[in-house]
Motif scaffolding. Structure first.
Motif, PDB file in Angstrom:
ATOM      1  N   UNK A  88     -11.006  -4.086  -1.649  1.00 49.45           N
ATOM      2  CA  UNK A  88     -10.520  -2.658  -1.714  1.00 49.45           C
ATOM      3  C   UNK A  88      -9.833  -2.276  -0.298  1.00 49.45           C
ATOM      4  N   UNK A  89      -8.747  -1.327  -0.386  1.00 44.60           N
ATOM      5  CA  UNK A  89      -7.964  -0.923   0.881  1.00 44.60           C
ATOM      6  C   UNK A  89      -7.554   0.180   0.518  1.00 44.60           C
ATOM      7  N   UNK A  90      -7.553   1.243   1.852  1.00 45.75           N
ATOM      8  CA  UNK A  90      -7.326   2.415   1.827  1.00 45.75           C
ATOM      9  C   UNK A  90      -6.252   2.658   3.163  1.00 45.75           C
ATOM     10  N   UNK A  91      -5.007   2.962   3.227  1.00 48.71           N
ATOM     11  CA  UNK A  91      -3.894   3.128   4.058  1.00 48.71           C
ATOM     12  C   UNK A  91      -4.644   4.164   5.174  1.00 48.71           C
ATOM     13  N   UNK A  92      -4.460   4.337   6.255  1.00 48.92           N
ATOM     14  CA  UNK A  92      -4.936   4.772   7.370  1.00 48.92           C
ATOM     15  C   UNK A  92      -3.754   5.253   8.310  1.00 48.92           C
ATOM     16  N   UNK A  93      -4.192   6.220   9.213  1.00 45.99           N
ATOM     17  CA  UNK A  93      -3.004   6.503  10.340  1.00 45.99           C
ATOM     18  C   UNK A  93      -1.834   6.876   9.988  1.00 45.99           C
ATOM     19  N   UNK A  94      -0.676   6.472  10.882  1.00 43.71           N
ATOM     20  CA  UNK A  94       0.697   6.932  10.580  1.00 43.71           C
ATOM     21  C   UNK A  94       1.049   6.845   9.119  1.00 43.71           C
ATOM     22  N   UNK A  95       0.509   5.442   8.651  1.00 42.82           N
ATOM     23  CA  UNK A  95       0.872   5.112   7.184  1.00 42.82           C
ATOM     24  C   UNK A  95       0.585   6.260   6.238  1.00 42.82           C
ATOM     25  N   UNK A  96      -0.504   6.786   6.400  1.00 40.37           N
ATOM     26  CA  UNK A  96      -1.218   7.624   5.405  1.00 40.37           C
ATOM     27  C   UNK A  96      -0.421   8.923   5.571  1.00 40.37           C
ATOM     28  N   UNK A  97       0.075   9.364   6.937  1.00 43.64           N
ATOM     29  CA  UNK A  97       1.039  10.411   7.183  1.00 43.64           C
ATOM     30  C   UNK A  97       2.127  10.309   6.314  1.00 43.64           C
ATOM     31  N   UNK A  98       2.735   9.133   6.462  1.00 44.28           N
ATOM     32  CA  UNK A  98       4.031   8.817   6.109  1.00 44.28           C
ATOM     33  C   UNK A  98       4.036   8.761   4.458  1.00 44.28           C
ATOM     34  N   UNK A  99       3.025   8.208   3.928  1.00 47.39           N
ATOM     35  CA  UNK A  99       2.999   8.194   2.517  1.00 47.39           C
ATOM     36  C   UNK A  99       2.909   9.606   1.719  1.00 47.39           C
ATOM     37  N   UNK A 100       2.234  10.456   2.566  1.00 44.23           N
ATOM     38  CA  UNK A 100       2.107  11.856   2.240  1.00 44.23           C
ATOM     39  C   UNK A 100       3.393  12.704   2.532  1.00 44.23           C
ATOM     40  N   UNK A 101       4.262  12.145   3.197  1.00 42.35           N
ATOM     41  CA  UNK A 101       5.375  13.206   3.660  1.00 42.35           C
ATOM     42  C   UNK A 101       5.312  13.889   4.802  1.00 42.35           C
ATOM     43  N   UNK A 102       4.005  13.552   5.473  1.00 47.51           N
ATOM     44  CA  UNK A 102       3.732  14.669   6.565  1.00 47.51           C
ATOM     45  C   UNK A 102       4.507  13.886   7.871  1.00 47.51           C
ATOM     46  N   UNK A 103       4.916  12.855   7.878  1.00 50.05           N
ATOM     47  CA  UNK A 103       5.477  12.204   9.293  1.00 50.05           C
ATOM     48  C   UNK A 103       6.681  11.481   8.633  1.00 50.05           C
ATOM     49  N   UNK A 104       7.674  11.457   9.321  1.00 51.80           N
ATOM     50  CA  UNK A 104       9.021  10.626   9.053  1.00 51.80           C
ATOM     51  C   UNK A 104       8.767   9.259   9.853  1.00 51.80           C
ATOM     52  N   UNK A 105       7.986   9.059  10.637  1.00 56.64           N
ATOM     53  CA  UNK A 105       7.719   8.089  11.300  1.00 56.64           C
ATOM     54  C   UNK A 105       7.110   6.872  10.590  1.00 56.64           C
ATOM     55  N   UNK A 106       7.914   5.819  10.597  1.00 57.27           N
ATOM     56  CA  UNK A 106       7.915   4.544   9.732  1.00 57.27           C
ATOM     57  C   UNK A 106       6.945   3.572  10.694  1.00 57.27           C
ATOM     58  N   UNK A 107       5.589   3.371  10.460  1.00 60.52           N
ATOM     59  CA  UNK A 107       4.867   2.591  11.072  1.00 60.52           C
ATOM     60  C   UNK A 107       4.989   0.987  11.304  1.00 60.52           C
ATOM     61  N   UNK A 108       5.197   0.483  12.360  1.00 59.61           N
ATOM     62  CA  UNK A 108       5.615  -1.043  12.377  1.00 59.61           C
ATOM     63  C   UNK A 108       4.336  -1.635  11.939  1.00 59.61           C
ATOM     64  N   UNK A 109       3.054  -1.130  12.169  1.00 60.12           N
ATOM     65  CA  UNK A 109       2.026  -1.622  11.938  1.00 60.12           C
ATOM     66  C   UNK A 109       1.016  -0.876  10.782  1.00 60.12           C
ATOM     67  N   UNK A 110       0.799  -1.471   9.816  1.00 64.61           N
ATOM     68  CA  UNK A 110       0.365  -0.732   8.575  1.00 64.61           C
ATOM     69  C   UNK A 110      -1.279  -1.067   8.725  1.00 64.61           C
ATOM     70  N   UNK A 111      -2.079   0.010   9.091  1.00 62.20           N
ATOM     71  CA  UNK A 111      -3.552  -0.240   8.967  1.00 62.20           C
ATOM     72  C   UNK A 111      -4.199   0.144   7.764  1.00 62.20           C
ATOM     73  N   UNK A 112      -5.054  -0.797   7.128  1.00 61.52           N
ATOM     74  CA  UNK A 112      -5.552  -0.617   6.067  1.00 61.52           C
ATOM     75  C   UNK A 112      -7.057  -0.553   6.219  1.00 61.52           C
ATOM     76  N   UNK A 113      -8.146   0.295   5.798  1.00 57.88           N
ATOM     77  CA  UNK A 113      -9.437   0.026   5.722  1.00 57.88           C
ATOM     78  C   UNK A 113      -9.808  -0.903   4.592  1.00 57.88           C
ATOM     79  N   UNK A 114     -10.859  -1.797   4.838  1.00 58.63           N
ATOM     80  CA  UNK A 114     -11.225  -2.684   3.660  1.00 58.63           C
ATOM     81  C   UNK A 114     -12.589  -2.983   3.626  1.00 58.63           C
TER      82      UNK A 114
END
Length: 200
Positions: A88-114
């Protein structure tokens, strides 16, 4: 004579895959040992039947007449890795913010909890990083509420402003109430409060 045989069997099996599929060495271990499968996949890449995305990860490409090869998103690749590992994986950090539209920053590193193995995979210029976490962090049910929890953890309680809080409350309206209540119980006290108050 094993080499062409492995390659032919893989090429044959690929016909049952839909174009655009992300595939792994592990998918073809019925046809030979890992080494012979890796070599066969490389030869299929040289023949332009496959595209190499990362070490041991290939794409059975879908080709558009004008755009050429349609590459999967980094997130699609992460999901494919999770499926392969039955993790199972859950997006975290800037990636989570970006997916929700809370940040326009596109992360170069996608971090997932697993709950799978911790690892990093380099795909082009971007990196997918899987961080091992306790099962409790992966028991969330709602995709939106799960992202909201990770986004709030990234922002931090002290830096959360009213404007962001309002946006989060709007976003949570798209989530099922039972998911929010379930996921609130799994989050830190201050996030629990935000989630449960969003329902009222």
């Amino acid at each position: 004579m094993e080499r062409p045989k492995v390659e032919n069997r893989i090429a044959e099996k690929l016909k049952s895959y839909s174009k655009g599929s992300v595939i792994f060495v592990d998918d073809f271990l019925d046809f030979g040992n890992p080494e012979s499968v890796k070599k066969a996949l490389l030869r299929l890449k040289q023949k332009k039947i496959l595209v190499r995305l990362a070490h041991g990860i290939y794409l059975y490409p879908k080709i558009d007449k004008e755009l050429g090869i349609l590459f999967p998103s980094t997130e699609d690749i992460a999901k494919a890795i999770a499926r392969r590992d039955r993790a199972r994986i859950v997006p975290t950090g800037v990636h989570a913010l970006n997916k929700l539209g809370l940040s326009t920053q596109v992360p170069m590193k996608l971090v997932y909890l697993t709950d799978g193995a911790a690892r990093s995979v380099k795909v082009g210029k971007r990196t997918i990083s899987f961080k091992k976490t306790s099962p409790k962090n992966l028991l969330t049910q709602g995709e939106i509420s799960s992202l909201v929890i990770q986004a709030l953890k990234t922002i931090g309680q002290k830096k959360l402003d009213d404007e962001t809080l309002n946006k989060i409350n709007q976003i949570l309206k798209k989530e099922k109430e039972e998911n929010i209540l379930n996921d609130a119980k799994l989050s830190p006290a201050w996030i629990n409060k935000i989630l449960t108050q969003s329902i009222k």
